[in-house]
Design an enzyme around this catalytic site. Sequence first.
Site, PDB file in Angstrom:
ATOM      1  CG  HIS A 126      -1.732   1.243   1.215  1.00  0.00           C
ATOM      2  ND1 HIS A 126      -1.634   2.101   2.335  1.00  0.00           N
ATOM      3  CD2 HIS A 126      -2.685   1.755   0.357  1.00  0.00           C
ATOM      4  CE1 HIS A 126      -2.817   2.966   2.259  1.00  0.00           C
ATOM      5  NE2 HIS A 126      -3.196   2.817   1.250  1.00  0.00           N
ATOM      6  CG  HIS A 151     -13.198   4.410  -4.633  1.00  0.00           C
ATOM      7  ND1 HIS A 151     -13.402   4.982  -3.264  1.00  0.00           N
ATOM      8  CD2 HIS A 151     -12.878   5.397  -5.446  1.00  0.00           C
ATOM      9  CE1 HIS A 151     -13.055   6.193  -3.555  1.00  0.00           C
ATOM     10  NE2 HIS A 151     -12.686   6.489  -4.891  1.00  0.00           N
ATOM     11  NE  ARG A 225     -12.514  14.894  -8.012  1.00  0.00           N
ATOM     12  CZ  ARG A 225     -12.621  13.647  -7.383  1.00  0.00           C
ATOM     13  NH1 ARG A 225     -13.645  13.690  -6.727  1.00  0.00           N
ATOM     14  NH2 ARG A 225     -11.629  12.821  -7.392  1.00  0.00           N
ATOM     15  CB  CYS A 271     -11.555  18.612 -11.918  1.00  0.00           C
ATOM     16  SG  CYS A 271     -10.877  17.098 -11.372  1.00  0.00           S
ATOM     17  CE1 TYR A 408      -7.210  15.251  -8.466  1.00  0.00           C
ATOM     18  CE2 TYR A 408      -6.909  15.504  -6.116  1.00  0.00           C
ATOM     19  CZ  TYR A 408      -7.650  15.167  -7.153  1.00  0.00           C
ATOM     20  OH  TYR A 408      -9.095  14.809  -7.106  1.00  0.00           O
TER      21      TYR A 408
END
Length: 558
Positions: A126, A151, A225, A271, A408
């Site tokens: 992870h 998800h 968003r 975004c 991002y």
Amino acid sequence: MALKTMLKFSRGFRYQSLARTTQSFSTHDQDEGGWNRTRTKSSGNFTQVAGAAVAGVAGFCLYSYLNEPAVSAATKEETTLQAGEVKEGLPFYSLDEVRAHDDNEKRIWVTYKQGVYDITDFIPKHPGGGEKILMAAGASVDPFWASYGVHKNADILKMLETYRIGNLSEEDSKVSLHNVVDPYDSDPRRHPALQPRSLKPYNAETPLKILADNFFTPNDLFFVRNHLPVPEIDLASYEIEIEGVGVKSMKLNLEQLKKFPKYTVTSTVQCSGNRRSEMTKVKPVKGLDWGQAAIGNATWTGVRLRDVLLAAGLKDDQPGVEHVQFEGLDTDPSMHPYGASIPIEKAMDPKGDVLLAFEMNGEPLTRDHGYPVRVIVPGVTGARNVKWLGKVIVSGKESDSHWQQNDYKGFSPSTDWDTVDFSSAPAIQELPVISAICDPVQGDKVKPVDGKIPLRGYAWSGGGRKIVRVDVTWDQGKTWGVAKLEQESNKHPYHWGWTLWTLEVPVPPNAKKLEVWVKAVDSTYNTQPEGFANIWNLRGVLSNAYHRVTIDINTGKK
């Protein structure tokens, strides 16, 4: 940190932090569009709420891993149907047996529906570390699908099934889901014209054909968003905390904030994943399938962040200060808030226009857009324009938020999920020049008038760079027309708002289809890349190649 130590830490943290969620409260608020609702909530049994939130953390961590290749539609359907269902040939375990596997001595087990999974080997993989995912040791991950419904897709389900070791009885699986509360049940209502890209959390864009109708995007139609459930905020107790290096700690309620000088700024918010769906056509990426309308333009009214920080004692060129961090009041199941940060140079620039905003297009912010106060960072990606602002931290380092450190960011087209190192790339701040055709849209059938078709669209560049030209071609780059621009004219050194453009393009005689391309040029003569292959990246961000639309021509002939 050793696995056993992390387990001890995470268990202590989860019950300490989750205690804050076991409250009863009543709210009365006004949602977007003017709908009023009165709600009363009760947390119920502490153990049930804690279990739901703890399991939600596991699901969130699984989502963050995002390390599986795309699968076919048929495989997705099969995976979605089979994940968590009873598998013949595997042993059955009780909830007590699962709960016993909550440390590395007995390996780490979790459940999903009627599936039992050993995720011990997943923990070191992870990218966000093991502390959060270990909070779910010996518990169910089902509440994750309530907290992060977006998800629940075939890639993640497929990954989860690779750790499958057994089955849970139907009776025990029902016990694990008893009294699970949907954290999105208090989200505001949205305008039905918005086009959702996910429902939990809610993310939606403006219908593309109407995006260019207004220079200022109507509040109810502005793209949404959200990363987490929309928080319910009691204005009577609302405060923004200011703390950190070089400032005296202070708290400001909304009325105190409004005593600072008031400013209004026109700024586009976009975004980082806008137009991702086009990049996906080159090769699949991970992220919401945004079209061309994850962008909007508005006037924002509030007070300058610079003025607030100066009032708190911060000096220009304060030693040890490099960044200003923001924390929202939207939190994940472990009570960690959404967070981001910007460089101190942007935060303190007298002409940088960073606002703590409380109005949008002359109206109080709506809940989806950050009520009562959000950060507006003109020229910078929307991810740093933190909503539901709760805390401002002056610091020597960036925010350690997942969205600042492990999302991002842009990477080479050759970087994949096996080789990516998020620490190697800077967080996205200013965005590159972009444009799009809003009307007509792909596949529209249009009848030419006097041999021409009218086009409309938008163009924008980050960092306050003004759009100086929009070029459109109707013959694959042999001939280019220059569009007419609509933009604000001001003496400000930066141009934060977008540009709308129009152009009539000729249609060749007897043409049945017409492909048109658009590209914009900004004041530093940056322009857009021709295609997506050379800018492809695994998160599908910074997707700013030429926008191409194929139009069906209505010749009037049968």
